[in-house]
Motif scaffolding. Structure first.
Motif, mmCIF file in Angstrom:
data_model
loop_
_atom_site.group_PDB
_atom_site.id
_atom_site.type_symbol
_atom_site.label_atom_id
_atom_site.label_comp_id
_atom_site.label_asym_id
_atom_site.label_seq_id
_atom_site.Cartn_x
_atom_site.Cartn_y
_atom_site.Cartn_z
ATOM 1 N N SER A 24 52.492 50.898 50.833
ATOM 2 C CA SER A 24 52.466 52.851 49.988
ATOM 3 C C SER A 24 53.235 53.169 48.794
ATOM 4 O O SER A 24 54.422 52.408 49.414
ATOM 5 N N LYS A 25 53.316 53.842 48.234
ATOM 6 C CA LYS A 25 53.798 54.962 46.842
ATOM 7 C C LYS A 25 53.981 53.431 46.279
ATOM 8 O O LYS A 25 54.852 53.275 45.570
ATOM 9 N N PHE A 26 53.090 52.406 45.908
ATOM 10 C CA PHE A 26 53.857 51.230 44.850
ATOM 11 C C PHE A 26 52.741 51.694 43.897
ATOM 12 O O PHE A 26 51.797 52.538 43.150
ATOM 13 N N PRO A 27 54.463 52.140 42.894
ATOM 14 C CA PRO A 27 54.288 52.929 41.600
ATOM 15 C C PRO A 27 53.191 52.506 40.917
ATOM 16 O O PRO A 27 52.956 50.821 40.029
ATOM 17 N N PHE A 28 52.451 53.044 39.676
ATOM 18 C CA PHE A 28 51.279 52.874 38.654
ATOM 19 C C PHE A 28 52.118 51.996 37.169
ATOM 20 O O PHE A 28 53.889 52.243 37.214
ATOM 21 N N PRO A 29 51.420 51.413 36.567
ATOM 22 C CA PRO A 29 52.934 50.681 35.801
ATOM 23 C C PRO A 29 52.998 51.923 34.995
ATOM 24 O O PRO A 29 54.115 51.428 34.242
ATOM 25 N N ASN A 30 52.668 52.779 34.359
ATOM 26 C CA ASN A 30 52.565 53.664 33.650
ATOM 27 C C ASN A 30 53.765 54.858 33.583
ATOM 28 O O ASN A 30 54.599 55.805 33.872
ATOM 29 N N ARG A 31 54.487 55.027 35.743
ATOM 30 C CA ARG A 31 55.067 55.510 36.484
ATOM 31 C C ARG A 31 54.446 57.285 36.308
ATOM 32 O O ARG A 31 54.857 57.963 37.175
ATOM 33 N N GLN A 32 53.605 56.976 36.168
ATOM 34 C CA GLN A 32 52.727 57.994 36.435
ATOM 35 C C GLN A 32 51.789 58.680 38.212
ATOM 36 O O GLN A 32 51.511 59.809 37.967
ATOM 37 N N GLY A 33 51.735 57.821 38.649
ATOM 38 C CA GLY A 33 51.696 57.098 39.737
ATOM 39 C C GLY A 33 52.195 57.088 41.213
ATOM 40 O O GLY A 33 52.406 55.939 40.320
ATOM 41 N N HIS A 34 51.100 56.716 41.384
ATOM 42 C CA HIS A 34 51.297 55.130 42.608
ATOM 43 C C HIS A 34 49.731 54.898 43.350
ATOM 44 O O HIS A 34 49.317 55.941 43.792
ATOM 45 N N SER A 35 50.096 54.112 44.302
ATOM 46 C CA SER A 35 48.805 53.683 45.541
ATOM 47 C C SER A 35 49.468 53.439 46.628
ATOM 48 O O SER A 35 49.973 53.712 46.994
ATOM 49 N N GLN A 36 47.962 52.894 47.582
ATOM 50 C CA GLN A 36 48.349 52.797 49.303
ATOM 51 C C GLN A 36 47.178 52.311 50.014
ATOM 52 O O GLN A 36 45.998 52.182 48.746
ATOM 53 N N GLY A 37 47.347 51.598 50.492
ATOM 54 C CA GLY A 37 46.550 50.383 50.598
ATOM 55 C C GLY A 37 46.573 49.969 52.541
ATOM 56 O O GLY A 37 47.834 49.549 52.178
ATOM 57 N N ARG A 38 45.866 49.560 53.163
ATOM 58 C CA ARG A 38 45.569 48.015 53.839
ATOM 59 C C ARG A 38 44.536 47.275 53.906
ATOM 60 O O ARG A 38 43.700 47.146 53.065
ATOM 61 N N CYS A 39 45.100 45.950 53.694
ATOM 62 C CA CYS A 39 44.745 44.945 53.203
ATOM 63 C C CYS A 39 44.291 43.702 55.086
ATOM 64 O O CYS A 39 45.237 44.655 55.327
ATOM 65 N N THR A 40 42.911 43.471 54.472
ATOM 66 C CA THR A 40 42.472 42.573 55.177
ATOM 67 C C THR A 40 42.573 41.121 55.498
ATOM 68 O O THR A 40 41.323 41.298 53.959
ATOM 69 N N VAL A 41 42.684 39.702 55.822
ATOM 70 C CA VAL A 41 42.431 38.355 55.093
ATOM 71 C C VAL A 41 40.764 38.752 56.097
ATOM 72 O O VAL A 41 41.021 38.388 57.215
ATOM 73 N N ALA A 42 39.250 38.488 55.328
ATOM 74 C CA ALA A 42 38.483 38.674 55.292
ATOM 75 C C ALA A 42 37.962 37.099 55.724
ATOM 76 O O ALA A 42 37.312 37.230 56.632
ATOM 77 N N GLY A 43 38.280 36.332 55.369
ATOM 78 C CA GLY A 43 37.873 34.991 55.188
ATOM 79 C C GLY A 43 38.051 34.166 54.127
ATOM 80 O O GLY A 43 38.421 34.087 53.696
ATOM 81 N N ALA A 44 37.376 32.990 53.904
ATOM 82 C CA ALA A 44 36.947 31.715 53.872
ATOM 83 C C ALA A 44 36.169 32.188 52.854
ATOM 84 O O ALA A 44 35.267 32.006 52.980
ATOM 85 N N GLU A 45 36.720 31.387 51.399
ATOM 86 C CA GLU A 45 35.060 31.758 50.814
ATOM 87 C C GLU A 45 35.214 30.879 49.425
ATOM 88 O O GLU A 45 37.069 30.359 48.244
ATOM 89 N N SER A 46 34.311 30.558 49.146
ATOM 90 C CA SER A 46 35.500 28.961 48.083
ATOM 91 C C SER A 46 34.040 29.656 46.130
ATOM 92 O O SER A 46 33.153 30.338 46.239
ATOM 93 N N VAL A 47 35.638 30.152 45.510
ATOM 94 C CA VAL A 47 34.930 30.638 44.161
ATOM 95 C C VAL A 47 34.930 30.265 42.405
ATOM 96 O O VAL A 47 35.789 28.804 42.599
ATOM 97 N N THR A 48 34.249 30.060 41.962
ATOM 98 C CA THR A 48 34.049 29.234 40.623
ATOM 99 C C THR A 48 34.876 30.539 39.112
ATOM 100 O O THR A 48 34.511 31.583 39.412
ATOM 101 N N VAL A 49 36.295 30.216 38.798
ATOM 102 C CA VAL A 49 36.482 31.002 37.234
ATOM 103 C C VAL A 49 36.388 30.055 36.811
ATOM 104 O O VAL A 49 36.593 28.687 36.652
ATOM 105 N N PRO A 50 36.734 30.388 35.259
ATOM 106 C CA PRO A 50 37.417 29.949 34.271
ATOM 107 C C PRO A 50 38.227 28.424 34.326
ATOM 108 O O PRO A 50 37.414 27.849 33.683
ATOM 109 N N ALA A 51 38.994 28.328 35.179
ATOM 110 C CA ALA A 51 40.059 27.295 35.580
ATOM 111 C C ALA A 51 39.444 26.545 36.821
ATOM 112 O O ALA A 51 40.025 25.489 36.464
#
Length: 216
Positions: A124-151
């Motif tokens: 909670s209350k994690f500031p934005f980069p420009n310091r004009q606000g903040h965010s909060q959240g709840r996170c869950t490890v949802a599962g395993a997944e294989s993904v492809t990205v440029p790397a």
């Protein structure tokens, strides 16, 4: 006025440093991923895409430097800001910055080791980069997944975060914030990050996709 695009509550997790390997194959039977170690000089480069049109808008390079007590120190560089900017993270690799109203440090607790499917964290209350606000959240490890990205292709743990952004400068306002991280233990970082924020009226506004380009 496009409120969210003015400050973009964006990628508050582009500063996770962990270096770990799977202790078992990915999937429901995967063992928990333990807290990793870190290698000074390790570097990750990402491309940032506007998810509305899939156009690249920025490049971000993160470098891990050293550990000092309970903090991991590093640097961040972007196209717009090529000079390195110092970063700080907790021992689980979560980005840490001072709160808006005082010098107390707050960390965005997205990854808390050992990582395993079903784990939940919140911040909670994690500031934005420009310091004009903040965010909060709840996170869950949802599962395993294989993904492809440029790397390349990676086995990952998918972490889903749901929360809110809060604009505090001028007339206060707020909206919802959704973020999904695909954390790859083989390189110790998220290889993909999707962020979607909504206006106070509930309409989708800012959408970004961040993907790993290289790791060295």
């Amino acid at each position: 006025m496009n409120i969210i695009r003015r400050y973009r509550p964006l990628t508050l997790l582009l500063a996770c440093w962990p270096v770990a390997v799977w202790s078992q194959t990915t999937g429901a039977g995967a063992l928990p991923v333990e807290r990793p170690t870190w290698k000074p000089g390790e570097r990750w480069e990402y491309r940032v895409l506007d998810a509305w049109n899939n156009k690249e808008t920025d490049r971000v390079t993160l470098t891990f430097e050293r550990q000092e007590g309970e903090r991991l120190l590093g640097a961040r560089q972007t196209k717009a800001q090529p000079d390195p900017v110092a970063t700080r993270a907790d021992l689980d690799g979560n980005n840490c910055v001072p709160m808006l109203d005082n010098s107390q440090e707050v960390c965005a607790r997205i990854t808390v080791f050992p990582l395993k499917v079903g784990n939940q964290t919140e911040y909670s209350k994690f500031p934005f980069p420009n310091r004009q606000g903040h965010s909060q959240g709840r996170c869950t490890v949802a599962g395993a997944e294989s993904v492809t990205v440029p790397a390349g292709q990676f086995d990952t743990l998918k972490i889903e975060c749901k929360g809110y952004w809060n604009f505090t400068a001028g007339q206060p306002s707020s909206g919802t914030l959704l973020q999904t991280y695909w954390y790859a233990p083989s390189i110790g970082r998220a290889v993909r990050l999707y962020t979607e924020s909504h206006t106070p009226q509930g309409q989708p506004n800012n959408k970004t996709m961040t993907e790993l380009v290289s790791h060295s």
